[in-house]
Write an enzyme that holds these catalytic residues in place. Structure first.
Site, PDB file in Angstrom:
ATOM      1  N   LYS A  23       0.833  -1.205   0.000  1.00  0.00           N
ATOM      2  CA  LYS A  23       0.000   0.000   0.000  1.00  0.00           C
ATOM      3  C   LYS A  23       0.865   1.250   0.000  1.00  0.00           C
ATOM      4  O   LYS A  23       0.619   2.193  -0.759  1.00  0.00           O
ATOM      5  CB  LYS A  23      -0.924   0.017   1.223  1.00  0.00           C
ATOM      6  CG  LYS A  23      -1.803   1.267   1.312  1.00  0.00           C
ATOM      7  CD  LYS A  23      -2.519   1.397   2.631  1.00  0.00           C
ATOM      8  CE  LYS A  23      -1.592   1.847   3.736  1.00  0.00           C
ATOM      9  NZ  LYS A  23      -2.302   2.240   4.974  1.00  0.00           N
ATOM     10  N   SER A  24       1.887   1.272   0.852  1.00  0.00           N
ATOM     11  CA  SER A  24       2.746   2.452   0.967  1.00  0.00           C
ATOM     12  C   SER A  24       3.415   2.779  -0.357  1.00  0.00           C
ATOM     13  O   SER A  24       3.520   3.948  -0.743  1.00  0.00           O
ATOM     14  CB  SER A  24       3.809   2.227   2.044  1.00  0.00           C
ATOM     15  OG  SER A  24       3.222   2.044   3.309  1.00  0.00           O
ATOM     16  N   ARG A  28       2.303   5.986  -3.306  1.00  0.00           N
ATOM     17  CA  ARG A  28       3.418   6.883  -3.612  1.00  0.00           C
ATOM     18  C   ARG A  28       3.749   6.848  -5.104  1.00  0.00           C
ATOM     19  O   ARG A  28       3.934   7.879  -5.749  1.00  0.00           O
ATOM     20  CB  ARG A  28       4.654   6.498  -2.798  1.00  0.00           C
ATOM     21  CG  ARG A  28       4.637   6.899  -1.334  1.00  0.00           C
ATOM     22  CD  ARG A  28       5.792   6.204  -0.612  1.00  0.00           C
ATOM     23  NE  ARG A  28       6.035   6.653   0.742  1.00  0.00           N
ATOM     24  CZ  ARG A  28       5.352   6.255   1.810  1.00  0.00           C
ATOM     25  NH1 ARG A  28       4.337   5.414   1.660  1.00  0.00           N
ATOM     26  NH2 ARG A  28       5.674   6.691   3.024  1.00  0.00           N
ATOM     27  N   SER A 170       3.798  11.784  12.519  1.00  0.00           N
ATOM     28  CA  SER A 170       3.662  10.919  11.347  1.00  0.00           C
ATOM     29  C   SER A 170       4.757  11.211  10.338  1.00  0.00           C
ATOM     30  O   SER A 170       5.031  12.375  10.031  1.00  0.00           O
ATOM     31  CB  SER A 170       2.292  11.124  10.685  1.00  0.00           C
ATOM     32  OG  SER A 170       2.212  10.417   9.465  1.00  0.00           O
ATOM     33  N   SER A 198       9.029   6.471  12.418  1.00  0.00           N
ATOM     34  CA  SER A 198       8.860   5.609  11.237  1.00  0.00           C
ATOM     35  C   SER A 198       9.840   5.937  10.114  1.00  0.00           C
ATOM     36  O   SER A 198       9.456   6.066   8.946  1.00  0.00           O
ATOM     37  CB  SER A 198       7.418   5.708  10.717  1.00  0.00           C
ATOM     38  OG  SER A 198       6.484   5.475  11.738  1.00  0.00           O
ATOM     39  N   ASP A 314       3.296  -0.562  12.036  1.00  0.00           N
ATOM     40  CA  ASP A 314       2.139  -1.358  11.607  1.00  0.00           C
ATOM     41  C   ASP A 314       2.322  -2.826  11.961  1.00  0.00           C
ATOM     42  O   ASP A 314       1.431  -3.469  12.525  1.00  0.00           O
ATOM     43  CB  ASP A 314       1.915  -1.201  10.098  1.00  0.00           C
ATOM     44  CG  ASP A 314       1.331   0.155   9.742  1.00  0.00           C
ATOM     45  OD1 ASP A 314       0.838   0.848  10.658  1.00  0.00           O
ATOM     46  OD2 ASP A 314       1.378   0.536   8.568  1.00  0.00           O
ATOM     47  N   ARG A 345      -5.056   2.968  17.971  1.00  0.00           N
ATOM     48  CA  ARG A 345      -4.736   1.542  18.021  1.00  0.00           C
ATOM     49  C   ARG A 345      -4.215   1.095  19.384  1.00  0.00           C
ATOM     50  O   ARG A 345      -4.402  -0.064  19.757  1.00  0.00           O
ATOM     51  CB  ARG A 345      -3.726   1.200  16.923  1.00  0.00           C
ATOM     52  CG  ARG A 345      -4.338   1.204  15.538  1.00  0.00           C
ATOM     53  CD  ARG A 345      -3.316   0.967  14.452  1.00  0.00           C
ATOM     54  NE  ARG A 345      -3.976   0.756  13.156  1.00  0.00           N
ATOM     55  CZ  ARG A 345      -3.338   0.733  11.996  1.00  0.00           C
ATOM     56  NH1 ARG A 345      -2.026   0.911  11.963  1.00  0.00           N
ATOM     57  NH2 ARG A 345      -3.998   0.530  10.867  1.00  0.00           N
ATOM     58  N   ARG A 387      -6.230  -3.439  10.139  1.00  0.00           N
ATOM     59  CA  ARG A 387      -5.170  -4.172  10.843  1.00  0.00           C
ATOM     60  C   ARG A 387      -5.686  -4.827  12.130  1.00  0.00           C
ATOM     61  O   ARG A 387      -5.179  -5.870  12.542  1.00  0.00           O
ATOM     62  CB  ARG A 387      -3.978  -3.264  11.115  1.00  0.00           C
ATOM     63  CG  ARG A 387      -3.379  -2.708   9.844  1.00  0.00           C
ATOM     64  CD  ARG A 387      -1.885  -2.563   9.856  1.00  0.00           C
ATOM     65  NE  ARG A 387      -1.435  -2.017   8.582  1.00  0.00           N
ATOM     66  CZ  ARG A 387      -1.211  -2.729   7.489  1.00  0.00           C
ATOM     67  NH1 ARG A 387      -1.393  -4.039   7.509  1.00  0.00           N
ATOM     68  NH2 ARG A 387      -0.807  -2.145   6.373  1.00  0.00           N
ATOM     69  N   LYS A 412      -9.732  -2.115   2.910  1.00  0.00           N
ATOM     70  CA  LYS A 412      -8.883  -0.920   2.854  1.00  0.00           C
ATOM     71  C   LYS A 412      -7.526  -1.236   2.244  1.00  0.00           C
ATOM     72  O   LYS A 412      -6.984  -0.440   1.471  1.00  0.00           O
ATOM     73  CB  LYS A 412      -8.718  -0.345   4.264  1.00  0.00           C
ATOM     74  CG  LYS A 412      -7.826   0.890   4.346  1.00  0.00           C
ATOM     75  CD  LYS A 412      -7.796   1.431   5.766  1.00  0.00           C
ATOM     76  CE  LYS A 412      -6.740   2.502   5.943  1.00  0.00           C
ATOM     77  NZ  LYS A 412      -7.001   3.710   5.156  1.00  0.00           N
TER      78      LYS A 412
END
Length: 428
Positions: A23-24, A28, A170, A198, A314, A345, A387, A412
């Site tokens: 997904k990432s 992008r 983030s 991250s 994640d 989460r 998730r 998703k």
């Protein structure tokens, strides 16, 4: 819509999984392809809600693309510059952070009039650090409802220059700035305030930008220098590697109840930081073998873990489940950014882990997990978070059933997850 999915006890895990695209990387590379010179053929693109939100937005902006092979191949006709629209538009991006943040930045370059909005949860996810950074670079933006949160109106005007960015919430804010800065009129210096979370996701961004012909100067993740007035050039073809976060559930299943599982699509050559999930499993006792584009996990006795997991936020959720099957109390640290994801989460994991019998201590940015003396049947609230649904599916490896509420939330990022999980599951 399916209200719940009840998973019966699984006695043994064994098999091979071919991973869907990351997904990432998918979102992008879609955006970079749209802004690049030339046509880019993307293969193994993720087909999911989040990528559909990005594609729908690009279509509304005026980008031409053609999908085939069950939406996993996409030919994107790049325009060779930033987006400039002759009329106001609105873009609805659901709860797709990987679409909202980069698109807001990309639409803040040229003069535009675009409102970016999402679902209720997206309107609770902070975006002020990105908006403030874009304003420092000359852009004009307005909050349409609550200050610091979407929806946001951008009128464009970002020129570059010297920018201070808070990196503590983030990494997507930095990713968004990095991707658009080469197209700005001026050179850009981004200085990071606080500890950047991250970092491996920033490495993904830098790797992709390099594939499209743009290099930047990274000073130990404390500052970034990007030359302005550049152009992205299409690499022609780009293969999206498998999703490392999605791999975590199958590797964890093998560690808990294998047998062995081979995941194909990520490996030693992967650009995603979440492949380090396999290293954590190995520290807990699982047996791991690596190939260039695959990872194999085999069952072994599992021990507790006490680790900073900011580098795999994640996949760290999956470790919280694995900890239920380990000996001793595990501690997962430096995961504050769990609180600003699809749901809070940290709070959600704490509540649901207690339902199955675990002893949980929830801190501001950490979680202590003591395994249950015996597992309890539970209905798991997923909070519309993909998730949460995928993580708690692993509870069926405990010898009891588990009921997952709103299982369709996996669409998703991984619509076929349960189908794949059942393929490697063996029942008495």
């Amino acid at each position: 819509m399916q209200k719940f999915l009840e998973l019966k006890p699984v006695s043994y895990i064994n098999g091979t999984i071919y991973l869907p695209g990351s997904k990432s990387i998918s979102n992008r590379v879609l955006l970079l392809s749209a802004m690049a010179n030339g046509i880019t053929c993307l293969t193994n693109l993720l087909d999911s809600q989040d990528t559909q939100y990005m594609l729908n937005a690009l279509r509304k902006i005026g980008i031409k693309f053609f999908l085939s092979n069950n939406n996993t191949t996409c030919h994107v006709h790049g325009i060779g510059k930033a987006f400039h629209l002759s009329h106001p538009i609105s873009l609805f991006l659901g709860n797709a952070g990987t679409a909202m943040r980069p698109l807001l930045a990309a639409l803040s370059l040229y003069e535009n009039n675009v409102v970016l909005s999402g679902d209720d949860r997206m309107h609770e996810r902070p975006i002020a650090h990105l908006v403030d950074a874009l304003k420092q670079g000359g852009a004009t933006l307005e909050y349409k409802k609550g200050i610091g949160y979407p929806p946001v109106l951008t009128k464009g005007g970002f020129k570059g220059g010297s920018i201070m960015l808070d990196g503590s919430i983030s990494s997507q804010f930095l990713t968004s700035l990095l991707m658009v800065a080469p197209l700005a009129l001026q050179n850009t210096n981004i200085f990071i305030k606080g500890n950047l979370v991250s970092k491996p996701y920033i490495d993904i961004t830098l790797n992709l930008m390099k594939s499209f012909g743009v290099n930047i100067v990274n000073d130990c993740y404390k500052s970034f220098y990007i030359k302005g007035n550049q152009k992205y050039e299409s690499p022609g073809n780009y293969l999206v590697e498998g999703d490392a976060s999605s791999a975590s559930y199958f590797l964890a299943a093998a560690a808990i109840k294998g047998g062995s599982v081979k995941v194909v699509g990520v490996g030693k050559k992967s650009v995603q930081g979440d492949i380090k999930f396999a290293d954590v499993l190995e520290k807990m006792g699982a047996i791991i073998d690596w190939g260039d584009s695959f990872i194999v996990c085999r069952h072994n006795k599992l021990e507790k873990i006490d680790l900073d997991m900011n580098h795999i936020p994640d996949a760290a959720m999956t470790i919280a489940i694995v900890a239920l099957f380990a000996k001793g109390t595990s501690i997962i640290k430096n995961i504050y950014n769990w609180r600003v994801k699809e749901t809070d989460r940290l709070s959600a994991m704490s509540k649901e882990l207690k339902k199955v019998g675990a002893i949980i201590k929830e801190g501001r940015d950490c979680l202590s997990i003591t395994p249950p003396n015996f597992f309890k049947f539970a209905e798991i609230d997923t909070y519309n978070d993909h998730r949460m649904a995928m993580c708690f599916s692993l509870i069926c490896l405990s010898g009891i059933s588990v009921r997952i509420l709103n299982p369709n939330c996996i669409s998703k990022t991984f619509p076929s997850y349960f189908e794949n999980f059942l393929k490697i599951s063996r029942f008495d």
